[in-house]
Design a protein around this motif. Structure first.
Motif, short mmCIF file in Angstrom:
data_model
loop_
_atom_site.label_atom_id
_atom_site.label_comp_id
_atom_site.label_asym_id
_atom_site.label_seq_id
_atom_site.Cartn_x
_atom_site.Cartn_y
_atom_site.Cartn_z
N THR A 1 0.84 -1.19 0.00
CA THR A 1 0.00 0.00 0.00
C THR A 1 0.88 1.24 0.00
N SER A 2 0.44 2.25 -0.72
CA SER A 2 1.15 3.53 -0.71
C SER A 2 0.15 4.63 -0.94
N GLY A 3 0.44 5.81 -0.44
CA GLY A 3 -0.46 6.91 -0.62
C GLY A 3 0.21 8.12 -1.21
N VAL A 4 1.30 8.55 -0.61
CA VAL A 4 1.95 9.79 -1.02
C VAL A 4 3.39 9.49 -1.42
N THR A 5 3.82 10.08 -2.53
CA THR A 5 5.20 9.94 -2.97
C THR A 5 6.05 10.98 -2.25
N THR A 6 7.03 10.54 -1.52
CA THR A 6 7.82 11.44 -0.69
C THR A 6 9.26 11.48 -1.14
N ARG A 7 9.80 12.68 -1.29
CA ARG A 7 11.22 12.80 -1.57
C ARG A 7 11.88 13.51 -0.40
N VAL A 8 13.12 13.15 -0.14
CA VAL A 8 13.87 13.72 0.97
C VAL A 8 15.00 14.57 0.40
N LEU A 9 15.05 15.84 0.81
CA LEU A 9 16.11 16.73 0.34
C LEU A 9 17.30 16.69 1.29
N SER A 10 18.46 16.89 0.72
CA SER A 10 19.67 16.95 1.53
C SER A 10 19.67 18.21 2.38
N GLN A 11 20.65 18.32 3.23
CA GLN A 11 20.77 19.50 4.09
C GLN A 11 21.51 20.65 3.40
N ASP A 12 21.90 20.44 2.16
CA ASP A 12 22.58 21.50 1.42
C ASP A 12 21.60 22.63 1.12
N ARG A 13 21.89 23.84 1.61
CA ARG A 13 20.94 24.94 1.50
C ARG A 13 20.69 25.37 0.07
N VAL A 14 21.72 25.36 -0.75
CA VAL A 14 21.54 25.75 -2.15
C VAL A 14 20.64 24.74 -2.86
N ALA A 15 20.83 23.44 -2.57
CA ALA A 15 19.99 22.42 -3.19
C ALA A 15 18.54 22.57 -2.77
N VAL A 16 18.32 22.89 -1.51
CA VAL A 16 16.95 23.10 -1.03
C VAL A 16 16.33 24.30 -1.74
N ALA B 1 14.36 37.25 7.12
CA ALA B 1 14.31 36.59 5.81
C ALA B 1 12.94 36.04 5.48
N ALA B 2 11.97 36.18 6.37
CA ALA B 2 10.66 35.59 6.13
C ALA B 2 10.02 36.11 4.86
N THR B 3 10.30 37.36 4.50
CA THR B 3 9.67 37.94 3.31
C THR B 3 10.28 37.41 2.01
N ALA B 4 11.32 36.58 2.12
CA ALA B 4 12.00 36.10 0.91
C ALA B 4 11.06 35.30 0.02
N ILE C 1 15.89 32.05 -4.99
CA ILE C 1 16.55 32.40 -3.74
C ILE C 1 17.89 31.69 -3.67
N VAL C 2 18.92 32.43 -3.31
CA VAL C 2 20.24 31.84 -3.09
C VAL C 2 20.65 32.17 -1.65
N PRO C 3 20.87 31.17 -0.82
CA PRO C 3 21.25 31.42 0.57
C PRO C 3 22.72 31.78 0.69
N LEU D 1 13.87 28.82 3.25
CA LEU D 1 14.02 28.50 1.84
C LEU D 1 12.79 27.80 1.29
N ALA D 2 12.14 27.00 2.12
CA ALA D 2 10.97 26.24 1.66
C ALA D 2 9.79 27.13 1.32
#
Length: 595
Positions: A20-35, A60-63, A74-76, A258-259
């Motif tokens: 059984t599966s419902g949602v496809t989940t991807r995990v991002l690395s901790q690299d800020r530029v990649a995020v 930075a909230a308004t970013a 956005i580039v951190p 960044l998200a």
């Protein structure tokens, strides 16, 4: 995975696994530029660039809203430098001589960053200085009007969403919601607004008020708004979306900053992990993106399947894990819920083979204890103790709601079977110790020519001898444990053909005549015919007879002698020779039937 089966008359007609599966989940690395790249949907070489210091989350909230409105990537960056990865990200998104926006004053992005940008051939333009509220005003003014026009051809000013200026999680959640709605973000203190913030609010026909605003701040917004403006309260959590981003502003505020840009991709963004189970369960998105140290894909899938009211359940291997040195012990898994549990179903496999076990519930804890281990494929059976992968899935019911959960763990397994010197096959592994007092160990063995399923015999006999309320351990006078070696057992329980039972019992002067069982001083020799058919006094109740057969002969091994029927109509003592006659008593298979 769960195994489904169709059975009839005790025979399995068909069996198959269902995933059984419902949602496809991807995990991002901790690299800020990649995020940041993932949140922006990538770079195409012609998009604006917004440099942000995510270590200043309130500022930075308004970013996110600004980047969505301007299509910026956005580039951190750090306050005092642009590292190599960030420089490459700018170059991939912006050509030479183009403008690069810097969000915030020198306390967020210093002159060193501006100098690096200029030296690399770009033009640095700073958006806002001062407090987070001041930077938010500058960002709101910088954002172009929304692409909505009146009949007269005039552009409609972009809506604004007024959010609290802290804590960071509340501000960032509001920023993500603003970005998703195409609104600019403004910040209000607990007691009111800055004059510049009030001025921007007064020029907008649609003003959104974040749920977390204080009453005083909300009143100040109302006072600042145009009398004809529409003021609307918006909920803290975003509306439904096909995809959700989960980035915890408490543990990883940089990722949460960044998200917020992901809202421009049409995603809902959650910046507090505690909000995720209810939101995912209620809205059931098709996809989810989580940070590297955030919730696991399995957890998100469980939220999707079970809904927002499901109990929280943590699965923990409490016994039988990999140790040093390796010692094979029966795996025990606890499923700990956040409320009392009313039901549970547990399914486990080892090396792809189902591993049966027993499940018990005590208030908010479900305990699964493995039974005899299944035999593995040819060539996979261990010759000694070794590590193996246990995979467990479970459904826990609490207060009318279900939670699906699972566990993967390394356990230690030994040989599934060994052979005794007499040629009997011995069930491998060991059970937990049950009871209190001096320990007596036992093995469970089958003569090969009986044709019996050793695992099934071992599971039934072990369940009888280790029953905590009715078995020989119930009164606290002794403890018992099944072991996987005939040589290590104090008592050997052997199911054998009538002729073999007669031979072993005859050695100690007992005449079993092809139909009885006995204790020969080391072994409880159980007659195969009696195991398969019972005797007539039990009215063909084979379950009760096997309880009696195992308990009675092992009772001899514990030093118990024969007794008679104490009175008509009462339960027969287990040490009464019930195979010969009940003598007016009622058949009984337990040493302590009343506990």
């Amino acid at each position: 995975a769960h195994t489904l089966a169709v059975t009839a008359g005790g025979t399995t007609l068909r069996q198959w696994q269902v995933y059984t599966s419902g949602v496809t989940t991807r995990v991002l690395s901790q690299d800020r530029v990649a995020v940041a790249d993932a949140a922006a949907g990538g770079r195409d070489g012609s998009r604006p660039v917004l440099l942000v210091n995510p270590d200043r989350p309130l500022l930075a909230a308004t970013a996110g809203p600004l980047a969505v409105a301007t299509r910026a990537v956005i580039v951190p960056v750090a306050m005092d430098r642009v590292d190599e990865a960030a420089m490459a990200a700018i170059a991939a998104a912006r050509g030479p001589g183009a403008e690069v926006m810097l969000l915030g004053g020198l306390d967020a992005i210093g002159t060193e960053v501006a100098d690096q940008v200029e030296a690399a051939g770009w033009h640095a333009r700073r958006i806002g200085t001062g407090t987070p509220a001041d930077v938010a005003v500058a960002a709101a003014v910088h954002q172009p009007a929304a692409d909505v026009y009146t009949r007269g051809g005039e552009a409609t000013p972009r809506p604004v969403l007024v959010a609290p200026d802290g804590p960071a999680a509340a501000t960032l959640q509001a920023a993500a919601n603003a970005a998703r709605r195409g609104a600019a973000l403004l910040l209000a203190g607990p007691d009111g607004l800055s004059p510049a913030t009030a001025e921007v609010i007064g020029g907008r026909p649609l003003v959104l008020l974040a749920e977390d605003l204080t009453d005083a701040a909300a009143a100040a917004v109302t006072a600042a708004a145009d009398p004809d403006a529409v003021l609307t309260r918006v909920t803290r959590l975003p509306e439904a979306a096909k995809e959700v981003w989960i980035a915890d502003a408490v543990d990883d505020p940089a990722a949460a900053v960044l998200a917020t840009r992901a809202a421009g991709l049409g995603a809902a963004v959650l910046v507090h992990v505690d909000d995720a189970p209810a939101w995912v369960g209620r809205n059931r998105p098709a996809g989810a993106t989580v940070m590297a140290d955030g919730p696991t894909p399995a957890a998100v899938g469980s939220w999707w399947v079970d809904g927002p009211q499901a109990p929280q359940v943590a699965a923990v291997l409490t016994q039988g894990g990999v140790g040093d040195p390796l010692v094979a012990t029966t795996p025990v898994v606890e499923l700990r819920a956040d409320r009392p549990v009313s039901g549970a179903a547990v399914y486990a496999t080892v090396a792809g083979r189902e591993w049966p076990g027993t499940t018990s519930i005590d208030d908010d804890v479900v305990t699964w204890t493995a039974g005899p281990r299944p035999a593995l494929a040819q060539g996979e059976e261990p010759t000694g103790a070794q590590a193996a992968d246990l995979e467990l899935t479970a459904v826990v019911t609490a207060q009318g709601h279900l939670r699906h959960t699972g566990l993967r763990a390394e356990v230690v397994i030994g040989p599934a079977t060994t052979t005794s010197p007499e040629g009997f096959v011995v069930a491998g592994g060991s059970s937990p110790v049950v009871g209190a007092g001096p320990l007596r160990t036992f093995s469970i063995e089958v003569e090969p020519s009986t044709g019996l399923d050793l695992a099934a015999v071992a599971a039934e006999a072990e369940g009888i001898l280790l029953d905590p309320t009715r078995g020989w351990t119930a009164r606290g006078q002794r403890s018992m444990q099944r072991v996987g070696s005939a040589a290590e057992a104090d008592i050997r329980v052997v199911v054998a053909t009538p002729s073999t039972v007669d031979r072993f019992c005859g050695r100690v002067g007992l005449d079993t005549a092809g139909r009885l069982s006995c204790w020969d001083g080391r072994r409880a020799m159980l007659n195969l015919t009696r195991w398969n058919t019972g005797v007539s006094p039990f009215h063909t109740d084979l379950t009760v007879y096997r309880q009696y057969l195992v308990s009675h002969e092992v009772g001899h091994g514990l030093g118990m002698g024969h007794v008679g029927c104490p009175a008509d109509g009462v339960l027969a003592p287990v040490m009464m020779q019930q195979s010969k006659s009940l003598g007016g008593c009622v058949a009984n298979g337990w040493p302590y039937p009343h506990g």
